[in-house]
Every structure is written in structure tokens, then in C-alpha cells.
Scaffold this motif. Structure first.
Motif, mmCIF file in Angstrom:
data_model
loop_
_atom_site.group_PDB
_atom_site.id
_atom_site.type_symbol
_atom_site.label_atom_id
_atom_site.label_comp_id
_atom_site.label_asym_id
_atom_site.label_seq_id
_atom_site.Cartn_x
_atom_site.Cartn_y
_atom_site.Cartn_z
ATOM 1 N N ALA A 158 0.801 -1.248 -0.082
ATOM 2 C CA ALA A 158 -0.066 -0.226 -0.182
ATOM 3 C C ALA A 158 0.529 1.456 0.140
ATOM 4 N N LYS A 159 2.471 1.047 0.934
ATOM 5 C CA LYS A 159 3.490 1.658 0.687
ATOM 6 C C LYS A 159 3.193 2.607 -0.908
ATOM 7 N N LEU A 160 2.677 1.586 -1.651
ATOM 8 C CA LEU A 160 3.808 1.773 -3.338
ATOM 9 C C LEU A 160 2.596 3.237 -3.580
ATOM 10 N N GLY A 161 1.366 3.239 -3.357
ATOM 11 C CA GLY A 161 0.872 4.552 -3.731
ATOM 12 C C GLY A 161 -0.326 3.944 -4.549
ATOM 13 N N PRO A 162 -1.135 4.586 -5.904
ATOM 14 C CA PRO A 162 -2.148 3.666 -6.282
ATOM 15 C C PRO A 162 -1.901 2.972 -6.692
ATOM 16 N N ILE A 163 -0.680 2.470 -7.092
ATOM 17 C CA ILE A 163 -0.535 1.746 -8.069
ATOM 18 C C ILE A 163 -0.669 -0.461 -7.382
ATOM 19 N N SER A 164 -0.787 -0.104 -6.003
ATOM 20 C CA SER A 164 -0.964 -0.852 -4.859
ATOM 21 C C SER A 164 -2.016 -1.312 -5.351
ATOM 22 N N VAL A 165 -3.417 -1.151 -5.792
ATOM 23 C CA VAL A 165 -4.585 -1.262 -6.814
ATOM 24 C C VAL A 165 -3.694 -3.207 -7.507
ATOM 25 N N MET A 166 -2.165 -2.955 -8.255
ATOM 26 C CA MET A 166 -2.548 -4.468 -8.994
ATOM 27 C C MET A 166 -2.458 -5.141 -7.779
ATOM 28 N N GLU A 167 -2.469 -5.440 -6.303
ATOM 29 C CA GLU A 167 -2.302 -6.578 -5.770
ATOM 30 C C GLU A 167 -3.478 -7.170 -5.545
ATOM 31 N N ILE A 168 -3.451 -8.929 -6.071
ATOM 32 C CA ILE A 168 -4.828 -9.406 -5.647
ATOM 33 C C ILE A 168 -5.361 -9.335 -4.524
ATOM 34 N N ALA A 169 -7.020 -9.233 -4.611
ATOM 35 C CA ALA A 169 -7.566 -9.493 -3.226
ATOM 36 C C ALA A 169 -7.140 -10.580 -1.710
ATOM 37 N N SER A 170 -7.644 -10.084 -0.997
ATOM 38 C CA SER A 170 -7.227 -11.816 -0.063
ATOM 39 C C SER A 170 -8.260 -12.462 -0.290
ATOM 40 N N GLU A 171 -9.277 -12.151 -1.360
ATOM 41 C CA GLU A 171 -10.105 -13.500 -0.862
ATOM 42 C C GLU A 171 -9.619 -14.067 -2.150
#
Ligand code: CA
Length: 220
Positions: A37-50
Motif C-alpha cells: 500500500a505504501k507504493l501508492g495507487p499502483i498498489s491496486v495491482m495486488e490481488i484481493a485477499s479472497e
């Protein structure tokens, strides 16, 4: 007609409920998410936990020993898959970004799965095409540049065992697949791979409304 629908739209509250009722509260994954999340908006590329939990379940349930991922980012999906592999299992991670995958590497070490993972930095098509064409992969996750999805799919399918699975991420593209005013290259590429896979007799495929849409294709 609502009573006749076989789907439902999630409210934010219902989504939170859904997430809270899988047992995906792993502290290391949560730590990775906070760091990403500290990377900023790009962090949206991380997949959802579920989605990560789901991918781990699929990996374990099919008894996968060999996995490949195109698009590793900071490593969330790779952690979920690598943990679900047996101790002698292998995951090939393809990415082009040193900075992001440096984060992934630290978490692979922390999770004790680094020995299962080979990271190849460079264009994934080159990495895949350099591999022998034998049916070695049990499961694959494609989550990288959308305009190359079709090529990734072909190279992986050639190297996938019968009943192996290819997972394609972002196949709903925030709903843009239906927006004919959106003719961006990425959107057109997602539409094209979706149309292609749904008519590809080499696989049985289903598109699921997990996160931004996830297609699962089983090789016949
Ligand atoms: Ca994605």
C-alpha cells in the motif's frame, strides 16, 4: 425480475462480510499488503485477499507441483500459490520489475517458500518460449500486460498438463468490457482474449466475478 436472477450485486458491506468469512487472515500476507500500500495507487495491482485464498485452494486441491505466474508485482499471489505447493514444488515467476519483485523476494524468504520459487526478470514471452514444450505446468496465473494475454495463454497452454488450469486475471476490466466507447488497447485485448477463450475447444472455461473478474480454463 430480481427473483429470477442467479447473481447478485455486492454492496460494500456484503463484500466485507464475504471477505471476513473466508479464513484469510494470514499475518504475513497482511504485512505484505501494508507494505505494498505504501507504493501508492499502483498498489491496486495486488490481488484481493479472497482471490489469493481461492488460488491457494485451487493449487492444493489439484495437487499442483509445478506452477507459473506471469506478473508477480510484490508477490501476494505467488505467496499464496507457493505455500499451497508441496515442499518440492516449483513456481516460476515472470516479471519485468526489479523494485516490486525485491519486495516479493523478502516475503518469500519470510514465508519459507523461497526455495520453491524461480524469478525471471525480463519479458515473460521470452522466458516462456525458452522453456521446453512438454506438459509440465499444473497451474498458471496470467496477470500482466493485457495486450499480451493471448500470447501468454498460448505459450502456457502448450506447456500445461491435461486438466491443468490457467487463471486469467482482470477479465471484467472494471466493467469496461461492455463499454463500447472504451477502445483502448488494453480493453480491446481483454475483450479479445475473453471471446477467444470462450470458444476455445482445447479448454473448458468459466469466468468468475472474483475481484476484477477471474477466468479459469481447464485444459481438456
Ligand atoms: Ca490483476
Amino acid at each position: 425480475m430480481a427473483g429470477l436472477s442467479k447473481f447478485m450485486s455486492l454492496s460494500p458491506e456484503l463484500y466485507d462480510y464475504l471477505v471476513a468469512h473466508g479464513n484469510n487472515r494470514d499475518p504475513l500476507l497482511q504485512e505484505l499488503s501494508r507494505e505494498t500500500a505504501k507504493l501508492g495507487p499502483i498498489s491496486v495491482m495486488e490481488i484481493a485477499s479472497e482471490q489469493g485464498t481461492f488460488m491457494g485452494i485451487l493449487t492444493a486441491a489439484i495437487g499442483a507441483r509445478s506452477a507459473v505466474e506471469v506478473g508477480t508485482f510484490t508477490g501476494y499471489s505467488s505467496l499464496c500459490v507457493a505455500r499451497a505447493l508441496p515442499s518440492n514444488g516449483e513456481l516460476l515467476c515472470c516479471d519485468v520489475n526489479q523494485e516490486w519483485t525485491a519486495i516479493a523476494k523478502r516475503y518469500w524468504e519470510k514465508a519459507g517458500v523461497a526455495h520453491k520459487i524461480t524469478l525471471k526478470i525480463g519479458p515473460a514471452l521470452e522466458t516462456l518460449r525458452a522453456l521446453p514444450e512438454r506438459n509440465s505446468f499444473d497451474i498458471a496465473f496470467i496477470d500482466a500486460d493485457k495486450t499480451n494475454y493471448r500470447d501468454y495463454y498460448e505459450e502456457i497452454l502448450k506447456r500445461l498438463r491435461q486438466n491443468g488450469l490457467i487463471l486469467l486475471d482482470n477479465v471484467l476490466w472494471s466493467g469496461a468490457v461492455l463499454d463500447q466507447n472504451d477502445q483502448s488497447e488494453d480493453t480491446k485485448a481483454i475483450r479479445a482474449i475473453n471471446d477467444f477463450v470462450s470458444h476455445d475447444d482445447r479448454v473448458e472455461a468459466v469466468m468468475l466475478p472474483i475481484a476484477d473478474g477471474l477466468t479459469i480454463a481447464r485444459k481438456r
